[in-house]
Structure formats: structure tokens, C-alpha cells
Design a protein around this motif. Sequence first.
Motif, PDB file in Angstrom:
ATOM      1  N   HIS A  51      16.746  26.286  82.899  1.00  0.00           N
ATOM      2  CA  HIS A  51      15.467  26.753  83.437  1.00  0.00           C
ATOM      3  C   HIS A  51      15.171  28.207  83.084  1.00  0.00           C
ATOM      4  CE1 HIS A  51      14.639  23.101  85.652  1.00  0.00           C
ATOM      5  NE2 HIS A  51      15.915  23.076  85.975  1.00  0.00           N
ATOM      6  N   LYS A  54      14.552  30.509  76.889  1.00  0.00           N
ATOM      7  CA  LYS A  54      13.351  30.155  76.137  1.00  0.00           C
ATOM      8  C   LYS A  54      13.773  29.527  74.813  1.00  0.00           C
ATOM      9  CE  LYS A  54      10.497  31.727  79.145  1.00  0.00           C
ATOM     10  NZ  LYS A  54       9.858  30.779  80.028  1.00  0.00           N
ATOM     11  N   LYS A  79       8.516  15.513  70.594  1.00  0.00           N
ATOM     12  CA  LYS A  79       8.005  14.935  71.842  1.00  0.00           C
ATOM     13  C   LYS A  79       9.148  14.540  72.764  1.00  0.00           C
ATOM     14  CE  LYS A  79       3.573  13.282  70.167  1.00  0.00           C
ATOM     15  NZ  LYS A  79       2.739  12.134  69.827  1.00  0.00           N
ATOM     16  N   ARG A  82      10.444  17.726  74.343  1.00  0.00           N
ATOM     17  CA  ARG A  82       9.496  18.194  75.368  1.00  0.00           C
ATOM     18  C   ARG A  82       9.590  17.365  76.642  1.00  0.00           C
ATOM     19  NH1 ARG A  82       6.190  22.156  74.091  1.00  0.00           N
ATOM     20  NH2 ARG A  82       5.726  22.568  71.920  1.00  0.00           N
ATOM     21  N   ALA A  83       9.894  16.092  76.525  1.00  0.00           N
ATOM     22  CA  ALA A  83      10.003  15.219  77.701  1.00  0.00           C
ATOM     23  C   ALA A  83      11.262  15.520  78.513  1.00  0.00           C
ATOM     24  CB  ALA A  83      10.002  13.756  77.266  1.00  0.00           C
ATOM     25  N   PRO A  86      12.097  21.355  80.846  1.00  0.00           N
ATOM     26  CA  PRO A  86      10.946  21.873  81.602  1.00  0.00           C
ATOM     27  C   PRO A  86       9.997  22.605  80.655  1.00  0.00           C
ATOM     28  CG  PRO A  86      13.020  22.557  82.604  1.00  0.00           C
ATOM     29  CD  PRO A  86      13.365  21.930  81.299  1.00  0.00           C
ATOM     30  N   SER A  87       8.705  22.482  80.870  1.00  0.00           N
ATOM     31  CA  SER A  87       7.729  23.115  79.983  1.00  0.00           C
ATOM     32  C   SER A  87       7.864  24.636  79.980  1.00  0.00           C
ATOM     33  CB  SER A  87       6.308  22.714  80.364  1.00  0.00           C
ATOM     34  OG  SER A  87       6.039  23.087  81.695  1.00  0.00           O
ATOM     35  N   SER A  88       8.416  25.202  81.044  1.00  0.00           N
ATOM     36  CA  SER A  88       8.578  26.657  81.112  1.00  0.00           C
ATOM     37  C   SER A  88       9.623  27.177  80.120  1.00  0.00           C
ATOM     38  CB  SER A  88       8.976  27.067  82.526  1.00  0.00           C
ATOM     39  OG  SER A  88      10.211  26.460  82.875  1.00  0.00           O
ATOM     40  N   ILE A  90      10.057  25.990  76.863  1.00  0.00           N
ATOM     41  CA  ILE A  90       9.604  25.941  75.474  1.00  0.00           C
ATOM     42  C   ILE A  90       8.473  26.926  75.236  1.00  0.00           C
ATOM     43  CG2 ILE A  90       8.675  24.447  73.670  1.00  0.00           C
ATOM     44  CD1 ILE A  90      10.044  22.108  75.166  1.00  0.00           C
ATOM     45  N   PRO A  92       5.273  28.622  73.422  1.00  0.00           N
ATOM     46  CA  PRO A  92       4.101  27.983  72.806  1.00  0.00           C
ATOM     47  C   PRO A  92       4.270  27.861  71.298  1.00  0.00           C
ATOM     48  CG  PRO A  92       3.440  29.748  74.288  1.00  0.00           C
ATOM     49  CD  PRO A  92       4.937  29.817  74.162  1.00  0.00           C
ATOM     50  N   ASP A  97       3.281  19.672  67.957  1.00  0.00           N
ATOM     51  CA  ASP A  97       4.648  19.974  67.516  1.00  0.00           C
ATOM     52  C   ASP A  97       4.838  19.772  66.018  1.00  0.00           C
ATOM     53  OD1 ASP A  97       5.590  20.542  70.156  1.00  0.00           O
ATOM     54  OD2 ASP A  97       5.480  18.397  70.532  1.00  0.00           O
TER      55      ASP A  97
END
Length: 179
Positions: A51, A54, A79, A82-83, A86-88, A90, A92, A97
Motif C-alpha cells: 500500500h 509506487k 489489466k 491493475r486488478a 490498489p490503484s493508489s 500504480i 498514472p 496500459d
Amino acid sequence: TGTFSSLPIHSAGSYLEATPPLCSQFMISSYTPTLSALIKARSNQSDTSRHSCKMVLASVVSTELPDMEPLPGVVEEAKTIRAILPSSVILPGPPDDADTSANDLLASLPNAKLLHLACHGRQDTKNPLESGFAMKDRLLSLDEISVLKLDTAFFAFLSACNSAKVDAQDPDQVINLTA
């Protein structure tokens, strides 16, 4: 070292069984050019929980470089990652992708602890520093990458051909994409 460095230790296992035990189930294989590089990398580490770090998730389906076929599977690979994360975590990146440019990757790397790079790789045995990764717009050379200040870098997953390729004539050469 030497010829041993060309063995795919990460995929070793007992393939005589239906569901074979694999080395990757018991250990994480890592590649490093020198013990000094490994010690330095480990001494710079802080929290690497899933968590807090980055990650740069870079993929290239199609490149402008000649003689390189499209890699449509890299979109599904990204994908899937990403699944799981947590999006936090990765940073931008490009939409869908796919098709990261060399400059975008260079700009993102200093902010990341993790890298997942899915693209073509090219190993130049005559001039190893000209080896590189086929980004959307050009080859990102090891020469360019080696000058980056990546003090927080922890792990790079290279889903790229020729990543750990060594020169058969000089297998002790440590300048390759993995290093």
C-alpha cells in the motif's frame, strides 16, 4: 556468473509431474550485476508494503521501431496487475496500459520503487550500453537508464525478450537488460 548466468533459474522445476513444484514457489530469483549493487539497493530501502510503494506499469503493444511485431498480450497483462494492486500504488500512465513512450518512462522511474515493464527488448552484444527496451517511439537504451538517479528503486519485473541474454563469447559480461 559465466555460463551459469544464462540459465533460466526462475523457471526451474520438476516438470515430470502433472503439477510440478517450481523454484518460484520457494524463492524469488533476482539478478544483479555485482554484490555491491545489491548491497546498495538493499541499504536504500524503507517501507515496501503493497500500500505504500509506487509502481510504474509500462507496456508497449506497438513500437515505431522496425522488425518488431505487436505484443497484444501486454494489455491483458497490465489489466491483471491493475486488478490485483490498489490503484493508489500504480503511478498514472498511458490510457489502456499500452504504448508507453521512452520519455514518459524516464520521467516516471525516479518516483517509483517498482517497475513492471512489458515490451520488446534488444540486446546489443557489440555495444551493450546500446541495448534497450523498445518503447512506443524509440529504443530506450541502457546508457540512458544507467544515468538515472533511482535511489528508491526496489524491484523491476521485465516482461521483455532478451532481458537476461548474455553473450556466448563473453558470458561474464554484466551489462545486459536485467542488470
